[in-house]
Design a protein around this motif. Structure first.
Motif, PDB file in Angstrom:
ATOM      1  N   ALA A  56      24.425  27.790  81.401  1.00  0.00           N
ATOM      2  CA  ALA A  56      24.221  27.908  79.957  1.00  0.00           C
ATOM      3  C   ALA A  56      22.775  27.593  79.564  1.00  0.00           C
ATOM      4  N   ILE A  57      22.128  26.695  80.304  1.00  0.00           N
ATOM      5  CA  ILE A  57      20.773  26.259  79.935  1.00  0.00           C
ATOM      6  C   ILE A  57      19.698  27.119  80.592  1.00  0.00           C
ATOM      7  N   TRP A  58      19.821  27.334  81.911  1.00  0.00           N
ATOM      8  CA  TRP A  58      18.752  27.994  82.655  1.00  0.00           C
ATOM      9  C   TRP A  58      19.085  29.395  83.166  1.00  0.00           C
ATOM     10  N   GLY A  59      20.361  29.745  83.160  1.00  0.00           N
ATOM     11  CA  GLY A  59      20.739  31.060  83.648  1.00  0.00           C
ATOM     12  C   GLY A  59      21.487  30.999  84.968  1.00  0.00           C
ATOM     13  N   LEU A  60      21.879  32.158  85.446  1.00  0.00           N
ATOM     14  CA  LEU A  60      22.779  32.243  86.597  1.00  0.00           C
ATOM     15  C   LEU A  60      22.148  31.762  87.899  1.00  0.00           C
ATOM     16  N   VAL A  61      20.966  32.279  88.231  1.00  0.00           N
ATOM     17  CA  VAL A  61      20.370  31.953  89.538  1.00  0.00           C
ATOM     18  C   VAL A  61      20.086  30.459  89.675  1.00  0.00           C
ATOM     19  N   PRO A  62      19.441  29.808  88.690  1.00  0.00           N
ATOM     20  CA  PRO A  62      19.272  28.349  88.816  1.00  0.00           C
ATOM     21  C   PRO A  62      20.604  27.600  88.929  1.00  0.00           C
ATOM     22  N   ALA A  63      21.639  28.103  88.223  1.00  0.00           N
ATOM     23  CA  ALA A  63      22.947  27.445  88.299  1.00  0.00           C
ATOM     24  C   ALA A  63      23.528  27.557  89.703  1.00  0.00           C
ATOM     25  N   ILE A  64      23.333  28.725  90.332  1.00  0.00           N
ATOM     26  CA  ILE A  64      23.816  28.914  91.705  1.00  0.00           C
ATOM     27  C   ILE A  64      23.137  27.940  92.647  1.00  0.00           C
ATOM     28  N   TRP A  65      21.815  27.823  92.535  1.00  0.00           N
ATOM     29  CA  TRP A  65      21.080  26.900  93.410  1.00  0.00           C
ATOM     30  C   TRP A  65      21.459  25.450  93.139  1.00  0.00           C
ATOM     31  N   ALA A  66      21.730  25.144  91.881  1.00  0.00           N
ATOM     32  CA  ALA A  66      22.132  23.772  91.545  1.00  0.00           C
ATOM     33  C   ALA A  66      23.473  23.431  92.188  1.00  0.00           C
ATOM     34  N   ALA A  67      24.443  24.365  92.118  1.00  0.00           N
ATOM     35  CA  ALA A  67      25.754  24.124  92.725  1.00  0.00           C
ATOM     36  C   ALA A  67      25.634  23.994  94.237  1.00  0.00           C
ATOM     37  N   LEU A  68      24.845  24.856  94.856  1.00  0.00           N
ATOM     38  CA  LEU A  68      24.646  24.775  96.308  1.00  0.00           C
ATOM     39  C   LEU A  68      23.956  23.465  96.687  1.00  0.00           C
ATOM     40  N   GLY A  69      23.016  23.036  95.867  1.00  0.00           N
ATOM     41  CA  GLY A  69      22.330  21.770  96.144  1.00  0.00           C
ATOM     42  C   GLY A  69      23.282  20.591  96.101  1.00  0.00           C
ATOM     43  N   VAL A  70      24.168  20.581  95.117  1.00  0.00           N
ATOM     44  CA  VAL A  70      25.149  19.491  95.006  1.00  0.00           C
ATOM     45  C   VAL A  70      26.094  19.504  96.200  1.00  0.00           C
ATOM     46  N   ALA A  71      26.586  20.702  96.586  1.00  0.00           N
ATOM     47  CA  ALA A  71      27.500  20.803  97.735  1.00  0.00           C
ATOM     48  C   ALA A  71      26.812  20.332  99.016  1.00  0.00           C
ATOM     49  N   THR A  72      25.535  20.664  99.175  1.00  0.00           N
ATOM     50  CA  THR A  72      24.784  20.216 100.359  1.00  0.00           C
ATOM     51  C   THR A  72      24.621  18.704 100.354  1.00  0.00           C
ATOM     52  N   ALA A  73      24.303  18.142  99.190  1.00  0.00           N
ATOM     53  CA  ALA A  73      24.124  16.694  99.081  1.00  0.00           C
ATOM     54  C   ALA A  73      25.414  15.953  99.417  1.00  0.00           C
ATOM     55  N   ILE A  74      26.559  16.494  98.975  1.00  0.00           N
ATOM     56  CA  ILE A  74      27.849  15.873  99.282  1.00  0.00           C
ATOM     57  C   ILE A  74      28.108  15.890 100.781  1.00  0.00           C
ATOM     58  N   LEU A  75      27.815  17.027 101.431  1.00  0.00           N
ATOM     59  CA  LEU A  75      28.024  17.133 102.873  1.00  0.00           C
ATOM     60  C   LEU A  75      27.148  16.138 103.631  1.00  0.00           C
ATOM     61  N   VAL A  76      25.887  16.041 103.245  1.00  0.00           N
ATOM     62  CA  VAL A  76      24.972  15.100 103.904  1.00  0.00           C
ATOM     63  C   VAL A  76      25.430  13.663 103.681  1.00  0.00           C
ATOM     64  N   TRP A  77      25.857  13.355 102.464  1.00  0.00           N
ATOM     65  CA  TRP A  77      26.302  12.001 102.146  1.00  0.00           C
ATOM     66  C   TRP A  77      27.507  11.599 102.987  1.00  0.00           C
ATOM     67  N   ARG A  78      28.441  12.518 103.176  1.00  0.00           N
ATOM     68  CA  ARG A  78      29.609  12.212 104.012  1.00  0.00           C
ATOM     69  C   ARG A  78      29.212  12.033 105.471  1.00  0.00           C
ATOM     70  N   LEU A  79      28.245  12.792 105.925  1.00  0.00           N
ATOM     71  CA  LEU A  79      27.761  12.616 107.292  1.00  0.00           C
ATOM     72  C   LEU A  79      27.134  11.242 107.460  1.00  0.00           C
ATOM     73  N   ILE A  80      26.379  10.803 106.478  1.00  0.00           N
ATOM     74  CA  ILE A  80      25.745   9.483 106.550  1.00  0.00           C
ATOM     75  C   ILE A  80      26.797   8.379 106.539  1.00  0.00           C
TER      76      ILE A  80
END
Length: 226
Positions: free
Chosen positions: A34-58
């Motif tokens: 809603a704020i930045w558009g589709l492509v930034p939203a896609i990267w934001a969601a992927l970034g969060v999913a990656t951070a969760i995966l790394v956090w669980r590995l740690i």
């Protein structure tokens, strides 16, 4: 033993932390779009999913839910990018629910309820439960609960998708996620406990009933013929 296996299943599903982590990419995706558009939203969601995966590995916690979630977010983001519409992010989950619901329902109609098949494999009983009508009925109920969950998700979210209600899609995705799965899990726990009590082998027949040898009496003397 049953309690331990049930706890292990819940942990593999992600537990309470899995509930929180599974909602974060969606909570980030919708406002970012809603704020930045589709492509930034896609990267934001992927970034969060990656951070969760790394956090669980740690943390050295079970990472299977995080890996599944990461790939789910990746596929959803790819569909949204290809369709050029934010609501495409939810399309993968909608049709996954349809497929899962059909599989669970079909297993009941085939008299092989999927919950029984899975639990029989996990507890080592195999297909022994199929010999007991009460156990089959219990597994039918648990499997039907999961079929209802997936069916409800598909029906509600597909309607919202057709109506272009991206914001409500996110609400429905979260509200119909773990809350409904938790209810189905309670039915499943009841079913496996009931079925295990029915299937659990009792005393062996040769211990419960007298054997022929134990029933034998001293042979009578045969009448002698002169």
């Amino acid at each position: 033993m049953v309690e331990t296996k049930q706890q292990s299943i819940i942990e593999q599903l992600g537990g309470i932390s899995g509930l929180i982590y599974s909602t974060l990419p969606i909570l980030v995706f919708v406002p970012a779009n809603a704020i930045w558009g589709l492509v930034p939203a896609i990267w934001a969601a992927l970034g969060v999913a990656t951070a969760i995966l790394v956090w669980r590995l740690i943390q050295r916690t079970p990472i299977q839910p995080a890996i599944s979630g990461f790939f789910g977010v990746g596929i959803s983001a790819f569909i949204a990018y290809r369709t050029g519409d934010a609501k495409g992010y939810f399309l993968f989950g909608i049709f996954t629910s349809l497929a899962y619901g059909a599989v669970f329902l079909g297993s009941i109609l085939l008299r092989w309820p999927l919950v029984g098949v899975i639990w029989g494999f996990l507890n080592g009983h195999g297909n022994l439960w199929r010999r007991h009508r009460g156990a089959v009925r219990a597994y039918d109920a648990a499997t039907a609960a999961w079929a209802l969950v997936f069916g409800a998700r598909y029906l509600v979210q597909s309607q919202l998708y057709d109506a272009d209600q991206t914001g409500w899609l996110a609400v429905a995705r979260i509200a119909m996620g773990w809350p409904l799965a938790g209810a189905a899990l309670l039915v499943t726990i009841w079913a496996v406990r009931r079925a295990d009590r029915i299937v659990e082998p009792g005393p062996a027949e040769d211990e419960d009933l007298p054997t022929r040898d134990s029933e034998a009496v001293e042979p009578r003397d045969e009448p002698r013929h002169s």
